[in-house]
Design an enzyme around this catalytic site. Structure first.
Site, PDB file in Angstrom:
ATOM      1  N   ALA A   1       0.825  -1.210   0.000  1.00  0.00           N
ATOM      2  CA  ALA A   1       0.000   0.000   0.000  1.00  0.00           C
ATOM      3  C   ALA A   1       0.863   1.267   0.000  1.00  0.00           C
ATOM      4  CB  ALA A   1      -0.936  -0.015   1.200  1.00  0.00           C
ATOM      5  N   HIS A   2       0.187   2.390  -0.047  1.00  0.00           N
ATOM      6  CA  HIS A   2       0.837   3.701  -0.123  1.00  0.00           C
ATOM      7  C   HIS A   2       1.743   3.954   1.080  1.00  0.00           C
ATOM      8  CE1 HIS A   2      -1.832   5.436   2.947  1.00  0.00           C
ATOM      9  NE2 HIS A   2      -2.715   4.610   2.449  1.00  0.00           N
ATOM     10  N   ASN A   3       2.883   4.565   0.806  1.00  0.00           N
ATOM     11  CA  ASN A   3       3.814   5.019   1.850  1.00  0.00           C
ATOM     12  C   ASN A   3       4.446   3.898   2.671  1.00  0.00           C
ATOM     13  OD1 ASN A   3       1.647   7.457   1.603  1.00  0.00           O
ATOM     14  ND2 ASN A   3       3.708   8.216   1.994  1.00  0.00           N
ATOM     15  N   VAL A   4       4.309   2.662   2.215  1.00  0.00           N
ATOM     16  CA  VAL A   4       5.025   1.560   2.868  1.00  0.00           C
ATOM     17  C   VAL A   4       6.513   1.678   2.552  1.00  0.00           C
ATOM     18  CG1 VAL A   4       5.416  -0.956   2.694  1.00  0.00           C
ATOM     19  CG2 VAL A   4       3.095  -0.043   2.984  1.00  0.00           C
TER      20      VAL A   4
ATOM     21  N   SER B   1       1.547   2.976   5.074  1.00  0.00           N
ATOM     22  CA  SER B   1       2.481   3.678   5.956  1.00  0.00           C
ATOM     23  C   SER B   1       3.246   2.774   6.909  1.00  0.00           C
ATOM     24  CB  SER B   1       1.767   4.766   6.773  1.00  0.00           C
ATOM     25  OG  SER B   1       1.172   5.695   5.900  1.00  0.00           O
TER      26      SER B   1
END
Lengths: 346, 346, 346
Positions: C239-242, C259
């Site tokens: 997912a986003h910002n991982v 995240s």
């Protein structure tokens, strides 16, 4: 692009505390904000981080309107909605030129609004329609008699099978599949399976977002239905004849088996499975990795586990599960005490 | 298209009860059938629904042959197999014209039967073969030395890596991948990994169906094997060197790790995981979301849980798990009673 | 190709025991090796199989250097690393001719090294860069301002959204998606959701391998980061910002929510879920199908279950879980004994 704090506040309907003349050129998260950027504070857990940020301005909730930071703040009612608006300011300009690629293969019988885009190596088959403002990027397959509404954004590699319908303002991410065959086979006596033709379709409402590599199967007969405002994350499986109610959100890698109805405003965690032929009431919350095996009739309940039970009950049971060896020791101790007691009383 | 009830019955080998002259123009499920449609009744749970349907005819199992409905019925031996045949009557006519798109890139050294189709923006690489009656839609990649049998239907976006073999009468749904590298790396002393080349292939038998976005990895050496009649749903992971026996069906989002052998006629639920290097006997049933961690030697057993145990045992344990706080209370009560007993006996 | 045992040993730095003049023409696993092939023995569990193999030579670990087999052996230090090298000998020759397909759509403003390949029906958008030795096969979408390093191999159907960066020596398998939107929405009072624009990107380091149909979402702001040496299997969700640390490996169908930071040298089993906004220490091992719900601070720990607990504790609890009905019987027996005791003492 550059813009003053005052100008951002004006666009968001927010209130500035501090020097609104400061010029902003980008947006960042607290931890990697730099000078000239605006950041945001959504949770008081991060208040200290916000006080030490390198950003030149901070978007904050109204409750922090009067707190003085070293940099100007813009206070708003709904921090996430305003964040969305603010990021739109810095995001890419929306494409305004429409263009059908010379490398696209578009059927003469397709009905296309003049203001649409079709990217390189995309196919638009006969009898299909695409509404005003919709943009299809590259490598897209639009089957026969497909209808795509207005202002949709379809990313590269999406495949939409024949006869499926997509509403207005939908976003479909790369390599998602709409309308593949439902998984239906008639078992024969010799142990083999006979394919049951899947002659239905998929009907997607307005304002739906569908994630990358997600699959929505067509109905055996009738329609698989995704209602207005539904948001599906990546790698999700939606089987034949499923219906998903308005504004329900599903996280990545979840799956719903055939003919199940999910209500409106549900929140379904990642890697959750929902079996076929059940129905889930509105506003149901399902924790990630759960397995829903029976219908939920009451609205607003919360579930966890495989098979899923009421969320708090799962946590209570799990708290004991973690210490089952202790529990077993206590039983053994009781057994010994009772045996001793018996011995001594004989 | 329109057709009489008598004519449908004739094609299905069924027995009409009622007016066979009635004209039918489509097929629907019980709940959304309308006048002029034929529906079907597969389960006596829906008997009342069937009695109140708006449909103009009903396909029923032989056991209901003599029940009078308000509309004519057609009684058949195997309701699902006949449903498949019936839907074929109303489904789209099978494409009979073969055509290689002017927008396809086909190697001159590929051996193509004259009766095949290759859709727009598809690639057929050198040394590959495609058998009579096979249809490749758009955006397909057929690597070098791939062999595809007769009468296959390959949906848009499927990618088949070099050297893989596909049998006759197979259906592969959109964006499925056949022959990607197995996940094999040699750990080095410095903590990094060295890729182990994957020089095997994938061999798919006849009458196999593979779902959208499913991935079948090639073998490290030798072949990953999917035998005749296997049906794989969407978003499934089949790792390198796996073998799946005849007529096994797997539901969506299940995965099998490297070198595992699954027998024939197994039924594997959605989101199930099967670890590597084990073997699963024929006719094994695995409940959805289970985790199979060891080999199954006896045929026809049923499994559930992570790690999976025998299905009924899982249900029995889970029934108690749901009430673990109660169990703990009972133990506490026993402890108190025993303590009291000891006190009173001192 | 054919090669002597001596020559293979020379290339692997191994020691021959037996006739090094024997000619080898391929590599196979023990069970399906045939005459003229070399096989390998990695585990003494297979020692008997190795003694009865049809292969003409065996790659073995140094510990078996002095064991006499019927055929010559090559003894090496690291069996898997040498296997990788050996398979490279028999694998396909690396493509050495670079070619941009006449059917590719490449922007004039893209900066391409002269030694690269771009396959049929691939799109390279404006402002993007591709480094020396990189090969893009067919149906690939490279968005605007994407940067791909040197010696990358990108398989058919991969879609890379605008602004994403890929390092050197990366392999990305078919239909993987890099840079699709993070799943971020602001809930509004009327129950609908407002999309939060995802204006970040994805940054992939060197020597990364990404599996077929895997999805890596772009950051909301900033970057989703996949560090050097990471190996992702098929159908994974990032997912986003991982952020994923160096040399971490993830098996198929695992997912990481927004995240979350995963350390270096972790091993994450298939179908594992990791919730958002936590961090996982280096060298953490997570058993397949687990659900990580909180941060792991200590390096080198091992986890299992949903929610995940320490691996050995999970196994101990599960051992009792399997026999919960027995446990309940023992409690019932205790209750009865105590009741009897009370009765008799009254």
């Amino acid at each position: 692009m550059t813009i003053t704090v005052d100008k951002i506040a004006e666009q968001l309907g927010g209130v500035v505390n501090g020097d609104g003349k400061i010029i902003i050129k980008g947006a960042s998260r607290l931890e990697n904000a730099e000078k000239g950027h605006i950041t945001f504070l959504s949770n008081d857990k991060y208040l200290n981080k916000a006080k030490n940020t390198n950003a030149s301005a901070i978007l904050v909730s109204k409750e922090w309107q009067d707190i003085d930071f070293d940099v100007p703040t813009i206070a708003v009612d709904n921090i996430y909605a305003s964040l969305a608006d603010m990021l739109n300011i810095f995001g890419e300009a929306v494409q305004s030129e429409y263009h059908i690629s010379e490398f696209a293969s578009v059927s003469k019988s397709a009905i296309l609004h003049e203001n649409i885009s079709v990217g390189a190596f995309s196919v638009v088959s006969k009898g299909s329609q695409i509404g005003e403002g919709s943009q299809l990027l590259s490598h897209i397959y639009v089957g026969e008699n497909v209808r795509i509404g207005k202002n949709c954004l379809i990313y590269p590699g999406v495949k939409i099978y024949n006869d499926c319908l997509v509403g207005d303002n939908c976003i479909i991410h790369a390599n998602a599949i709409i309308g593949s065959d439902g998984f239906g086979f008639a078992p024969l006596k010799n142990g083999t399976f006979k394919k049951i033709p899947q002659i239905g379709n998929v009907v997607i409402g307005d304002n739906v977002e569908i994630g990358a590599n997600t699959v929505v199967d067509r109905a055996t007969m009738g329609s698989t239905v995704i209602r207005d405002g539904v948001k599906l994350d990546n790698l999700i499986q939606i089987a034949h004849n499923v219906e998903i109610g308005k504004d329900t959100v599903m996280a990545a890698q979840a799956g719903i088996a055939g003919s199940t109805k999910v209500g409106a405003n549900c929140q379904i965690g990642g890697q959750t499975a929902i079996v076929g032929h059940i129905s889930i009431a509105d506003k149901t919350l399902i924790q990630g990795q759960s397995g829903m095996t029976k219908s939920v009739k009451k609205e607003g309940t919360k579930w966890y586990g495989t098979p899923a039970i009421e969320y708090n009950n799962y946590l209570k049971s799990f708290a004991i599960y973690k210490n089952l060896p202790d529990l077993e020791s206590r039983i053994r101790a009781l057994e010994k005490m009772l045996a001793d007691l018996k011995d001594s009383s004989q």
